[in-house]
Design an enzyme around this catalytic site. Structure first.
Site, PDB file in Angstrom:
ATOM      1  N   ASP A 282      56.669  31.902  35.994  1.00 26.51           N
ATOM      2  CA  ASP A 282      56.405  31.464  37.368  1.00 26.51           C
ATOM      3  C   ASP A 282      56.787  29.998  37.575  1.00 26.51           C
ATOM      4  O   ASP A 282      56.852  29.540  38.718  1.00 26.51           O
ATOM      5  CB  ASP A 282      54.899  31.585  37.659  1.00 26.51           C
ATOM      6  CG  ASP A 282      54.547  32.844  38.428  1.00 26.51           C
ATOM      7  OD1 ASP A 282      55.353  33.255  39.277  1.00 26.51           O
ATOM      8  OD2 ASP A 282      53.466  33.398  38.181  1.00 26.51           O
TER       9      ASP A 282
ATOM     10  N   LYS B 107      57.262  44.113  41.178  1.00 28.90           N
ATOM     11  CA  LYS B 107      57.717  43.371  39.999  1.00 28.90           C
ATOM     12  C   LYS B 107      57.910  44.332  38.829  1.00 28.90           C
ATOM     13  O   LYS B 107      58.900  44.254  38.104  1.00 28.90           O
ATOM     14  CB  LYS B 107      56.708  42.258  39.657  1.00 28.90           C
ATOM     15  CG  LYS B 107      56.746  41.107  40.666  1.00 28.90           C
ATOM     16  CD  LYS B 107      55.591  40.127  40.545  1.00 28.90           C
ATOM     17  CE  LYS B 107      55.655  39.106  41.684  1.00 28.90           C
ATOM     18  NZ  LYS B 107      54.541  38.157  41.712  1.00 28.90           N
TER      19      LYS B 107
ATOM     20  N   GLN C 235      49.107  37.014  38.636  1.00 26.34           N
ATOM     21  CA  GLN C 235      49.291  37.051  40.085  1.00 26.34           C
ATOM     22  C   GLN C 235      48.225  36.183  40.775  1.00 26.34           C
ATOM     23  O   GLN C 235      47.031  36.289  40.479  1.00 26.34           O
ATOM     24  CB  GLN C 235      49.201  38.513  40.581  1.00 26.34           C
ATOM     25  CG  GLN C 235      49.516  38.709  42.055  1.00 26.34           C
ATOM     26  CD  GLN C 235      50.955  38.411  42.434  1.00 26.34           C
ATOM     27  OE1 GLN C 235      51.875  38.503  41.613  1.00 26.34           O
ATOM     28  NE2 GLN C 235      51.174  38.041  43.687  1.00 26.34           N
TER      29      GLN C 235
END
Ligand code: GUN
Length: 283
Positions: free
Chosen positions: A119, A52, A96
């Protein structure tokens, strides 16, 4: 003939488009900024986070990584989220998952400013997705939708079957496919006759997290098969949720593992971060 859906290629195209838009935004004094928070040292999560970060640099984003110990207290993580919510340089916040078991993931997700929730996991964004309002959308299902679109696969009136009902993939994908007028079925561990349902699919999405659960006799001739799985086998090799060798001769389109859905997820994270930065421009 079976066509391989090349997620690497499509993702590269999208990153190119994002790079151009980022350069234009820079001209207006805005650099899209992403903060990635990794709690603990799970090896797979470390790899994902590194990818990422690299993707952010490639398109010209500002990125900041917070690697914090597994023992971190929930309240300290909440404090960090509060600081990032208030940080003008940061347009997107990604924590995460999975988080260590002593941390309540829902509490952390709900602490993120919904506008910075790249997200698409915050209940505000999930609710907006459910009701068809503009929102940040979860990256993996959104990546699947873009992949289908770029390969010219129409969805209206099609039978779509999803194997797996996670909050990250199965449930949001159900809503996205429904919004495009597919008839959608979601299968899970209690589904009685999985093969009977999957054989009805024009579009079959395997997101169960079980290596090669979809076998050759579970797919209709000419189906489109999307494999979300990334499973590490005992021999160290990667396997999807689909037996590629058995299934690929039967279908019209199939995604490989690796190089299918995975790169699309990262491209959508960049897209969501760019969108969040552009929203700041309008405010
Ligand atoms: N862990 C596995 N997939 C994801 C994802 O899309 N976002 C976050 N934050 N964590 C994940």
């Amino acid at each position: 003939m079976t066509r391989i859906m090349d997620g690497n290629k499509v993702s590269q195209d999208i990153r190119g488009e994002i790079k151009e838009k980022t350069a234009q935004l820079k001209g207006k004094g805005i650099i899209p900024g992403l903060a990635v928070v990794l709690v603990g040292d799970d090896p797979a999560s470390q790899i994902y986070v590194k990818r990422k970060e690299n993707a952010c640099h490639e398109v010209g984003f500002y990125s900041r990584e917070y690697k914090i110990p597994a023992e971190t207290h929930e309240k300290d993580l909440l404090n960090l989220i509060g600081v990032l919510n208030a940080d003008q340089k940061i347009h997107g916040i990604l924590v995460q998952l999975p988080l260590p078991s002593h941390i309540n993931s829902s509490l952390i997700i709900e602490a993120i400013d919904p506008q910075k929730d790249v997200d698409g996991f915050h209940p505000v964004n999930v609710g907006r997705l459910l009701t068809g309002q503009p929102c940040q959308m979860a990256c993996t299902p959104k990546g699947i939708m873009v992949l289908l679109e770029r390969y010219g696969i129409s969805l209206a009136g099609k039978e779509a079957v999803i194997v797996g009902r996670s909050n990250i993939v199965g449930k949001p994908l159900f809503l996205m496919l429904l919004a495009q007028n597919a008839t959608v079925t979601v299968c899970h561990t209690k589904t009685k006759d999985l093969a009977e349902v999957t054989c009805r699919a024009d579009i079959l999405i395997a997101a169960a997290g079980k290596a090669e659960i979809v076998r050759g006799d579970m797919v209709r001739e000419g189906a489109v098969v999307i494999d979300v799985g990334i499973n590490r086998l005992d021999n160290g090799k990667l396997a999807g949720d689909v037996s590629f060798a058995e299934v690929s001769p039967h279908c019209a389109f199939i995604t490989p593992v690796p190089g299918g859905v995975g790169p699309m997820t990262i491209a959508m994270l960049l897209h969501n971060t760019l969108k969040a930065a552009e929203a700041g421009l309008e405010a």
